[in-house]
Design a protein around this motif. Structure first.
Motif, short mmCIF file in Angstrom:
data_model
loop_
_atom_site.label_atom_id
_atom_site.label_comp_id
_atom_site.label_asym_id
_atom_site.label_seq_id
_atom_site.Cartn_x
_atom_site.Cartn_y
_atom_site.Cartn_z
N ASN A 237 0.81 -1.23 0.00
CA ASN A 237 0.00 0.00 0.00
C ASN A 237 0.84 1.27 0.00
O ASN A 237 0.29 2.37 -0.03
N ALA A 255 0.44 -4.63 -7.09
CA ALA A 255 -0.34 -3.73 -6.23
C ALA A 255 -1.59 -3.22 -6.92
O ALA A 255 -2.41 -2.55 -6.29
N LEU A 466 -9.15 1.88 -6.47
CA LEU A 466 -9.19 1.69 -5.02
C LEU A 466 -10.53 1.11 -4.61
O LEU A 466 -11.56 1.60 -5.08
#
Length: 466
Positions: A237, A255, A466
Motif C-alpha cells: 500500500n 499492487a 481503489l
C-alpha cells in the motif's frame, strides 16, 4: 539473510510488518559480522577508509561513534567512503542534536570538483534525516541535482518513525534500480531510478544558521552487505516512485497499477466529442503523447481526449511537460452529460505556466494556478515542488472510496478536499461551475487530458483502482 520478511507476513498491516522487521533488525544488529555477510564501514577507532569532501565541518571519532560538528559559514560537508559501491544493504544509527537542522546518508554518489567555483560539490541520492516538523526522515533527495525524488508526503505513516535526540536505526537497500528505506523498522520510501548504478557512500553535516554552530551529528554501527543480497518485502500500500518512463514494475502490477497510456499508440483513449481518437491535434512519438499547439483556445483543434473506461475511486499519476505560456489540465469524473462548446466538464488538476499564462491571475486567490483544483482550491504555494517549464513534472490525484481527494506535485501534497461535502458545495456555488447540477459529484466518470490549444506533453500515465 535474516532481515528478510518472508511471504507469510505479506498480508499483515504496515504497522505489524514494521514491528516484526524492527524486532528482527534489533536481534541481527548484535550479530552483524563478516560471517553473516555484514562488513563494518567504521572500525570504531578512527576514520580509516573515509575522507572529507565539499564543506569544512569537522568529523572525529568520539567513543563508538563518528561525530560531525555543525559549523557556521560552511556549505554541506561530507565524510565519504574511499570505496565505491553498487548493490548493497546498509544499516547504521544516526542521532542529531536539535530539531531545526538536517542530515543524511549519500548513496551511489559522486563529486564534481569544478562546481561551486572550484570548491566542489557532492551530488547523488540521499536518504534524508529530518527532525523538523516536516518529518521527512527516510525520504529520498537528490543532492546537488534533481532535489526531492520521494518526499514523505507520499508515505505520511512513516513521519512519526523518527525519534528526536535519540539514535535512529536507518536501513537502506540499493539493489539494481530499486532503493528502499526504513526508519526504526518502519518502511519509509521506495524508488525505482536508473540514474547512477554505483558511487560512494557519505555521511552529511548540513550547512546551518549561525545559531546552530557547534551542535553535533552522531553515526555509529555502520555495516554493509554487498553479496548474496535478498531484498526485504515492502508493504504493497506504500506508493512507489518509478522514474522509468511508461514503466510498471512487477510490484506495481501486483499492487494493482496499470498504464493508461502504453507509450506507443492510442489504445484506451478516444475523443471527448465522440467517435475514435482525434485525427489531428495530438501526437504520439518517443513514448510521449502530446497535444499540439494551435490557437490557445479551449478544445478548438484536436479536442480533449478521454479514457474509454470510467473510474470511481483511484490513484492516478502522470508526468507532464509544459512549453512556455502553456495551459492544459487533467480532469476526472467526466460524464459528458453536460452540454458545452468548450472543454468537457469535470473537476480539474490545473496544468499551467503560472508565470506566462494569464489564467494564473484570474479566478480567486490563485485557484487557477498549477496543481490547483481549477477555479475552486488554490494549491500549496511553496515554490519548491514546481520544476521549470520544459522539465518533466509528476502530478498525482488520489480519490478514496470515501470521496476524499488529494493532489500531489512531484511528491509534495498540494491540497485535499471531500467531494460532495458542504465546504466543497460552497466553493462550487462561488465558481464558474455554479450552474452545473452537483458538479464534481458523479459516481464515476472518464479521465480527460485537455486540449487548450497549447503544446503540452504527457507520459507515464498510470492508475490503480481503489
Amino acid at each position: 539473510m535474516r532481515h528478510s520478511l518472508k511471504k507469510p507476513f505479506a498480508c499483515l498491516s504496515t504497522a505489524a510488518c514494521a514491528l516484526l522487521f524492527f524486532a528482527s533488525s534489533c536481534q541481527n544488529n548484535s550479530q552483524n559480522s563478516a560471517s553473516d555477510g555484514w562488513e563494518p564501514l567504521f572500525n570504531g577507532k578512527d576514520l580509516s577508509g573515509w575522507k572529507t569532501m565539499a564543506g569544512k565541518a569537522p568529523y572525529a571519532v568520539e567513543g563508538d561513534a563518528i561525530v560531525g560538528t555543525m559549523t557556521k559559514g560552511t556549505p554541506n560537508s561530507f565524510l565519504v567512503t574511499e570505496q565505491e559501491y553498487g548493490d548493497f544493504i546498509l544499516e547504521l544509527e544516526i542521532k542529531l542534536e536539535g530539531s531545526t537542522t538536517n542530515s543524511g546518508v549519500q548513496i551511489r554518489s559522486h563529486f564534481d570538483a569544478a562546481a561551486n567555483d572550484g570548491k566542489g560539490r557532492v551530488y547523488g541520492r540521499q536518504v534524508d534525516i529530518d527532525p523538523t516538523p516536516r518529518a521527512w526522515s527516510g525520504g529520498i533527495y537528490d543532492e546537488g541535482r534533481r532535489e526531492w525524488l520521494y518526499p514523505l508526503d507520499l508515505n505520511p505513516d512513516a513521519k512519526t518513525a523518527y525519534k528526536p535526540n535519540e539514535y535512529n536505526k536507518i536501513r537502506i537497500e540499493a539493489i539494481g534500480d530499486e532503493m528502499k528505506t526504513w526508519i526504526n523498522g518502519v518502511p519509509a520510501a521506495r524508488l525505482l531510478d536508473t540514474v547512477d548504478n554505483s558511487g560512494f557512500i557519505a555521511l552529511q553535516v548540513h550547512s546551518i544558521p549561525d545559531s546552530l554552530d557547534g551542535k553535533k551529528v552522531y553515526f555509529k554501527n555502520i555495516n554493509i552487505q554487498t553479496k548474496d543480497l535478498k531484498p526485504t518485502e515492502f508493504p504493497t500500500n506504500i506508493y512507489i516512485v518509478n522514474t522509468k518512463a511508461n514503466d510498471l514494475s512487477s510490484d506495481e502490477k501486483a499492487a494493482g497499477y496499470s498504464l493508461l497510456f502504453n507509450g506507443t499508440d492510442t489504445t484506451g483513449w478516444r475523443s471527448a466529442r465522440g467517435g475514435g481518437f482525434p485525427a489531428s491535434g495530438w501526437k504520439i512519438e518517443n513514448g510521449i503523447i502530446s497535444v499540439q499547439k494551435s490557437d490557445g483556445g479551449e478544445s478548438t483543434n484536436g479536442g480533449d481526449i478521454i479514457t474509454d473506461k470510467q473510474y470511481q475511486a483511484f490513484d492516478l499519476s502522470f508526468d507532464f511537460k509544459l512549453t512556455p505560456g502553456a495551459n492544459s489540465g487533467v480532469k476526472y469524473f467526466v460524464t459528458l452529460n453536460e452540454e458545452t462548446k468548450g472543454s468537457a466538464i469535470g473537476p480539474e488538476y490545473q496544468i499551467l505556466d503560472d508565470k506566462e499564462h494569464p489564467d494564473a491571475k484570474l479566478g480567486k486567490d490563485g485557484n487557477r494556478t498549477l496543481a490547483s483544483l481549477y477555479d475552486l482550491i488554490t494549491s500549496d504555494r511553496n515554490p519548491r515542488p514546481r520544476k521549470p517549464i520544459g522539465e518533466w513534472n509528476r502530478g498525482r490525484i488520489v480519490v478514496t472510496p470515501e470521496n476524499k481527494v488529494t493532489y500531489y506535485l512531484n511528491g509534495y501534497k498540494m491540497l485535499e478536499f471531500v467531494r460532495g461535502s458542504e465546504e466543497f458545495r460552497k466553493l462550487v456555488a462561488g465558481s464558474k461551475y455554479k450552474d452545473w447540477d452537483k458538479f464534481g459529484e458523479a459516481e464515476q466518470g472518464h479521465i480527460l487530458l485537455q486540449d487548450h490549444g497549447d503544446a503540452v506533453s504527457f507520459r507515464s500515465i498510470k492508475i490503480k483502482e481503489l
